[in-house]
Write a protein that holds these residues in place. Structure first.
Motif, short mmCIF file in Angstrom:
data_model
loop_
_atom_site.label_atom_id
_atom_site.label_comp_id
_atom_site.label_asym_id
_atom_site.label_seq_id
_atom_site.Cartn_x
_atom_site.Cartn_y
_atom_site.Cartn_z
N GLU A 86 0.85 -1.18 0.00
CA GLU A 86 0.00 0.00 0.00
C GLU A 86 0.89 1.23 0.00
N ASP A 87 0.30 2.40 -0.16
CA ASP A 87 1.08 3.64 -0.22
C ASP A 87 1.96 3.86 1.00
N GLU A 88 1.46 3.51 2.18
CA GLU A 88 2.18 3.81 3.41
C GLU A 88 2.65 2.56 4.17
N LEU A 89 2.46 1.38 3.58
CA LEU A 89 2.83 0.15 4.27
C LEU A 89 3.18 -0.94 3.26
N ILE A 90 4.33 -1.58 3.49
CA ILE A 90 4.73 -2.75 2.70
C ILE A 90 5.04 -3.87 3.68
N VAL A 91 4.38 -5.00 3.50
CA VAL A 91 4.61 -6.18 4.34
C VAL A 91 5.12 -7.29 3.43
N GLN A 92 6.27 -7.85 3.80
CA GLN A 92 6.88 -8.88 2.95
C GLN A 92 7.66 -9.88 3.80
N THR A 93 7.92 -11.03 3.21
CA THR A 93 8.84 -11.97 3.83
C THR A 93 10.22 -11.79 3.20
N SER A 104 11.98 -14.26 7.67
CA SER A 104 11.51 -13.17 8.52
C SER A 104 10.30 -12.51 7.87
N LEU A 105 9.49 -11.87 8.70
CA LEU A 105 8.35 -11.10 8.23
C LEU A 105 8.65 -9.64 8.53
N GLU A 106 8.62 -8.81 7.48
CA GLU A 106 9.01 -7.41 7.62
C GLU A 106 7.82 -6.51 7.28
N SER A 107 7.63 -5.51 8.11
CA SER A 107 6.62 -4.49 7.81
C SER A 107 7.33 -3.14 7.81
N MET A 108 7.16 -2.41 6.72
CA MET A 108 7.79 -1.10 6.58
C MET A 108 6.71 -0.05 6.42
N ARG A 109 6.70 0.89 7.34
CA ARG A 109 5.77 2.02 7.29
C ARG A 109 6.50 3.24 6.74
N LEU A 110 5.82 3.97 5.87
CA LEU A 110 6.34 5.23 5.33
C LEU A 110 5.54 6.35 5.97
N ILE A 111 6.23 7.21 6.70
CA ILE A 111 5.58 8.27 7.46
C ILE A 111 5.99 9.61 6.88
#
Length: 160
Positions: A86-93, A104-111
């Motif tokens: 999504e525009d503000e969130l990427i969730v990936q392994t 690993s499971l990674e979640s990256m938020r763009l603020i």
């Protein structure tokens, strides 16, 4: 050298790593630089290693596989799946082929920050503290810092 330091936190005894980094670019450009394969290949990974993509499909339900190649011809493969883009969130392994099965499971938020800047907050959860410690001991912090420095250059070009 960037004035934006990469902060890596790996609390002892916990199976996760938190990474925080600010960029002098708006969230839409930072997102694009993480999802457009032609941009990702320009910055991902440590200095001195080439990158070769098998595929990079950064969309919800997509996947990726790439190989870093050292000057001596050594090859280091990585792969994973995008669970949410999504525009503000990427969730990936994320998985290193040399240590298969340790995902690993990674979640990256763009603020969005004032002045058209962006802070990314990445939370990576590992299956065990041992897996997390293996990632920390692999030199990931220096590779990440070098990659983000290259990303600064890519973002500067996109902003022009």
């Amino acid at each position: 050298m960037s004035s934006n330091p990469t902060q890596v936190t790996a609390p002892e005894g916990q199976p996760y790593i938190d990474i925080v980094r600010e960029f002098d670019a708006p969230p839409a450009l930072v997102h694009r630089a993480h999802t457009d394969a032609s941009l990702v290949e320009r910055w991902l990974g440590p200095d001195g290693l080439a990158i070769e993509f098998d595929h990079y499909d950064a969309r919800t339900g997509g996947s990726y596989a790439y190989t870093n190649i050292d000057p001596g011809g050594g090859r280091y493969g990585f792969r994973g799946s995008f669970h949410l883009v999504e525009d503000e969130l990427i969730v990936q392994t994320f998985e290193f082929d040399g240590w298969s099965g340790h995902v690993s499971l990674e979640s990256m938020r763009l603020i969005a920050l004032p002045g058209g800047r962006t802070r990314i907050e990445n939370h990576a959860v590992y299956q065990s503290v041992q897996d997390r410690d293996g990632m920390v001991d692999s030199g990931m912090e220096s590779g990440l810092t070098e990659g983000y420095a290259k990303l600064d250059g890519v973002l500067a070009e996109l902003s022009d």
